[in-house]
Design a protein around this motif. Structure first.
Motif, PDB file in Angstrom:
ATOM      1  N   TYR A 113      43.100  42.078  25.004  1.00 52.49           N
ATOM      2  CA  TYR A 113      43.538  43.334  25.781  1.00 52.49           C
ATOM      3  C   TYR A 113      43.840  44.185  24.187  1.00 52.49           C
ATOM      4  CZ  TYR A 113      46.469  46.218  28.420  1.00 52.49           C
ATOM      5  OH  TYR A 113      47.103  47.424  29.006  1.00 52.49           O
ATOM      6  N   SER A 142      46.106  48.921  33.664  1.00 52.02           N
ATOM      7  CA  SER A 142      47.809  48.656  34.011  1.00 52.02           C
ATOM      8  C   SER A 142      48.039  47.078  33.890  1.00 52.02           C
ATOM      9  CB  SER A 142      47.989  49.043  35.418  1.00 52.02           C
ATOM     10  OG  SER A 142      47.148  48.535  36.219  1.00 52.02           O
ATOM     11  N   ALA A 143      49.256  46.784  33.856  1.00 48.30           N
ATOM     12  CA  ALA A 143      49.525  45.312  33.814  1.00 48.30           C
ATOM     13  C   ALA A 143      49.074  44.724  35.211  1.00 48.30           C
ATOM     14  CB  ALA A 143      51.380  45.246  33.871  1.00 48.30           C
ATOM     15  N   GLY A 144      49.065  45.233  36.148  1.00 48.67           N
ATOM     16  CA  GLY A 144      48.545  44.573  37.347  1.00 48.67           C
ATOM     17  C   GLY A 144      46.994  44.417  37.560  1.00 48.67           C
ATOM     18  N   LEU A 146      45.277  43.929  34.394  1.00 49.46           N
ATOM     19  CA  LEU A 146      45.110  43.136  33.169  1.00 49.46           C
ATOM     20  C   LEU A 146      45.312  41.563  34.299  1.00 49.46           C
ATOM     21  CD1 LEU A 146      45.086  41.837  30.504  1.00 49.46           C
ATOM     22  CD2 LEU A 146      47.200  42.565  30.026  1.00 49.46           C
ATOM     23  N   ARG A 147      46.613  41.669  34.744  1.00 52.29           N
ATOM     24  CA  ARG A 147      46.977  40.106  35.435  1.00 52.29           C
ATOM     25  C   ARG A 147      45.964  39.647  36.379  1.00 52.29           C
ATOM     26  NH1 ARG A 147      50.856  41.562  38.943  1.00 52.29           N
ATOM     27  NH2 ARG A 147      52.429  42.103  36.978  1.00 52.29           N
ATOM     28  N   ASP A 148      45.376  40.619  37.127  1.00 57.53           N
ATOM     29  CA  ASP A 148      44.169  40.178  37.995  1.00 57.53           C
ATOM     30  C   ASP A 148      42.916  39.569  37.392  1.00 57.53           C
ATOM     31  OD1 ASP A 148      45.478  41.263  40.147  1.00 57.53           O
ATOM     32  OD2 ASP A 148      44.388  43.095  40.377  1.00 57.53           O
ATOM     33  N   ILE A 176      53.075  45.935  28.156  1.00 53.34           N
ATOM     34  CA  ILE A 176      52.395  45.943  29.388  1.00 53.34           C
ATOM     35  C   ILE A 176      51.776  44.380  29.413  1.00 53.34           C
ATOM     36  CG2 ILE A 176      50.009  46.608  30.520  1.00 53.34           C
ATOM     37  CD1 ILE A 176      50.416  49.258  28.990  1.00 53.34           C
ATOM     38  N   GLU A 179      54.972  42.345  30.925  1.00 46.90           N
ATOM     39  CA  GLU A 179      54.899  42.885  32.404  1.00 46.90           C
ATOM     40  C   GLU A 179      53.864  41.995  33.159  1.00 46.90           C
ATOM     41  OE1 GLU A 179      54.873  46.968  32.983  1.00 46.90           O
ATOM     42  OE2 GLU A 179      54.491  46.728  35.294  1.00 46.90           O
ATOM     43  N   ALA A 180      52.608  42.025  32.585  1.00 48.17           N
ATOM     44  CA  ALA A 180      51.463  41.256  33.165  1.00 48.17           C
ATOM     45  C   ALA A 180      51.699  39.902  33.382  1.00 48.17           C
ATOM     46  CB  ALA A 180      50.305  41.601  32.402  1.00 48.17           C
ATOM     47  N   SER A 610      41.997  50.820  40.882  1.00 49.74           N
ATOM     48  CA  SER A 610      42.677  50.327  39.939  1.00 49.74           C
ATOM     49  C   SER A 610      41.994  50.979  38.549  1.00 49.74           C
ATOM     50  CB  SER A 610      42.783  48.997  39.823  1.00 49.74           C
ATOM     51  OG  SER A 610      41.356  48.432  39.652  1.00 49.74           O
TER      52      SER A 610
END
Ligand code: ATP
Ligand code: MG
Length: 629
Positions: A113, A142-144, A146-148, A176, A179-180, A610
């Protein structure tokens, strides 16, 4: 032409020759191609082993150790540095050793990232060196998001930077990331490259000693040599997500042997790459264009590649021209969106710079309207460079259709002819039959496997089969529509989903958009269909204007008249919406599916957003309630 014919009729021999001349194999391959589309089991160069980092770096050292491999231009004008092949080798090895020290092993997925930079290039090549699969997540997500992607790829290791910088803005990437992954057990380690060496105190905030690793501290302690791992040709090299223009992004898996060959061959042929060239692809490395044409293609060929972290308009709209001038770029590769944005400002700025080093100008990402093509050709290429409109996809790994400089006669707006080994066809959408002959239009499909094709969607082979192979058995369905003209040249008409049916006429949105954009007052246009009780569908056109154009009723009437003249009365726009911006993906493509929902009056059913670059664009459009009921 002869070689193209041979690449189809004697395909195994053709690809075998290419693979031997463009790549270094640790062990020779036994078979060239096996498997087929219908079974979804295509494999290339089985039995062969090779290493991507060896091919991109080590093998150039005897002749090119002191040649520049990467020129990095950061966000601020002139900020950056270069790396020779020798330096690149040492850096890649250090990062590879760092990954090993953190427990990464062959076959593991490592998420990157990071903004476009030599650190990202080294991280990709370091993964390849030790046999890990990289999964680059564009550093604007976004963090979301990235997390996905972390969760979906099963990646336990993440590399990032403290911050990214784009267009004068600072992106707090490490925050970020915190947060992720904070409070989850998704990753074991986060390696952080610090851009600002003085900002060691930044480590304090959110820094988790057991998880976070300071790469700036670790790397100098690592040996500058790391043995490379010989990978099977079919071993994955990377996972990469699509732009998400048409729906939920797909995590495509690319292999080591086939992908590298496609990258090397197309970089060489489409861009006429020669020794001493400075290759300037200004895409973000977070997208497939950056993977193939910033990193793998140019480095495989031992060229000098430019990595550009900023935007075309920062600090001013002459940024690209300055970049070309200062680095004496020979091939410049950008997108129609960028070209159309810069066209708005006229040509004064271009004239301030020397662009005489340029030989080839590339375009990718969306259909390039003839107006933008011609502007690019005349004003950037001074009518002496070849413009190569390159049609391809994340799925294809490299170019599928593109002209070859000096060989293919050009037509503004056409991606011309298939590259070697690629056999396209057009299908009738209703019968699934091939449409023969010229001057015809249909669904664009590919008839035979090519080495650079993605082998699966990570973790979802069913979706892979459904999206690309199940609707038309025996073909690869691209999802794009195309026209083959009287000379056999291809013109992409847009996404198949974007074809609008007005009173029985099938209209490709690209054609109407191109007509609108050819008006002096128009910068960009996006056209979608909406339900119309009498015609089946009507045309709703979202238009952005050049500076100083008034959006009067007379002007709108003029636009309608223009489309009527260019295409025919049946294509007359029903509604024209003037808007300051169009919704685009983070890779710069217009998201027509969102505009379609708005035009249909369903602003609450926009689907996966997203990958939207700037959500406020959609919010503003929704607020105007401009949709057609
Ligand atoms: P998703 O598959 O998630 O909807 P996407 O298709 O935008 O996203 P990419 O793989 O980045 O993701 O883009 C490939 C698509 O871009 C092609 O299918 C085509 O529609 C468009 N495209 C790329 N290059 C060209 C070109 N030169 N001319 C016309 N269209 C192009
Ligand atoms: Mg796609």
């Amino acid at each position: 032409m002869q070689l193209y014919n041979r690449s189809i009729t004697d395909s195994d021999r053709f690809w075998s020759e290419q693979a031997k001349s463009l790549l270094h194999w640790s062990r020779p391959f036994e078979r060239v191609c096996q498997g087929n589309f219908a079974d979804g089991d295509v494999a290339w160069f089985t039995g062969g082993t090779l290493n991507a980092a060896y091919n991109c770096v080590d093998r150039h050292l005897p002749h090119r150790a002191h040649q520049t491999a990467l020129i990095y231009e950061g966000d601020e004008l002139g900020e950056g540095y270069s790396l020779t092949y020798h330096q690149l080798h040492a850096r890649v090895c250090r990062v590879a050793n760092a990954l090993l020290s953190m427990g990464v092993r062959r076959g593991d997925v490592v998420t990157l990232y990071m903004p476009t930079s030599p650190d990202l290039a080294c991280a990709m090549l370091a993964c390849a060196r030790i046999g890990a699969t990289h999964s680059v997540v564009f550093a604007g997500f976004s963090a979301g998001a990235l997390r996905d992607r972390l969760a979906a790829s099963g990646s336990r290791m993440l590399l990032t930077c403290d911050v990214g910088k784009r267009g004068g803005k600072t992106l707090e990437l490490k925050k970020i990331v915190d947060e992720a992954v904070g409070g989850t057990d998704l990753v074991h380690h986060v390696g952080v490259f610090r851009r600002d060496p003085d900002a060691a105190q930044q480590r304090s905030e959110g820094w988790e000693e057991s998880r976070d690793v300071d790469m700036n501290e670790l790397l100098p302690r690592m040996r500058p040599y790391c043995a490379y791992v010989s990978m099977e040709a079919e071993d994955p090299l990377f996972i990469l997500y699509t732009s998400g223009s048409t729906g939920k992004p797909k995590g495509l898996v690319h292999t080591t042997g086939g992908y590298l060959l496609q990258a090397a061959m197309t970089t060489k042929n489409t861009f006429d790459l020669k020794d001493g060239d400075v290759f300037g692809c200004v895409a973000d490395v977070g997208w497939i264009t950056g993977h193939t044409y910033c990193i793998y293609g140019p480095l495989l060929l031992g060229a000098t590649s430019v990595l550009f972290e900023s935007t075309p308009r920062y600090p001013h709209h002459g940024r690209y021209w300055d970049l070309i001038d200062r680095h004496r770029i020979t091939q410049f590769y950008t997108s129609p969106t960028a070209i159309r944005t810069l066209m708005k400002f006229g040509t004064d700025k271009i004239k301030e710079y020397k662009l005489d080093s340029l030989r080839v100008l590339g375009s990718v990402g969306e259909p390039i309207n003839p107006e933008a093509w011609t502007w690019y050709f005349k004003n950037v290429g001074h009518s002496r460079c070849t413009v190569v409109d390159t049609w391809w996809q994340t799925e294809t790994g490299g170019h599928m259709m593109a002209p070859m400089p000096g060989m293919t006669p050009l037509k503004p707006g056409s991606c011309t002819l298939p590259v070697y080994g690629v056999q396209p066809a057009l299908l009738d959408p209703l019968t699934g039959e091939e449409i023969e002959g010229d001057d015809v239009e249909g669904l664009l499909v590919v008839k035979r496997p090519w080495p650079g094709m993605a082998r699966t969607i990570h973790g979802d082979h069913h979706r892979y089969m459904d999206v690309y192979f199940n609707s038309y058995r025996g073909y690869y369905a691209t999802g794009d529509g195309a026209r083959r003209d009287e000379n056999g040249y291809y013109w992409i008409t847009g996404r198949v989903d974007d074809v609008v049916n007005v009173a029985g006429h099938r209209i490709g949105t690209a054609e109407v958009e191109s007509s609108l954009a050819s008006h002096d007052g128009v910068s960009e246009a996006a056209v979608v269909g909406f339900p119309d009780p009498s015609k089946g569908q009507g045309l709703c056109c979202y238009v952005t204007l050049n500076m100083g154009t008034p959006s009067t009723p007379e002007f709108i009437a003029e636009l309608k008249a223009q489309v009527r003249r260019d295409i025919g009365p049946f294509a007359t726009p029903d509604v024209i919406v003037i808007t300051p911006d169009l919704p685009k993906t983070r890779s710069g493509k217009i998201m027509r599916r969102i505009l379609r929902k708005l035009a249909e009056g369903e602003p609450s059913a926009l689907g996966d957003t997203s990958t939207l670059a700037d959500p406020s664009v959609v919010e503003r459009l929704v607020a105007t309630q401009f949709w057609v009921k």
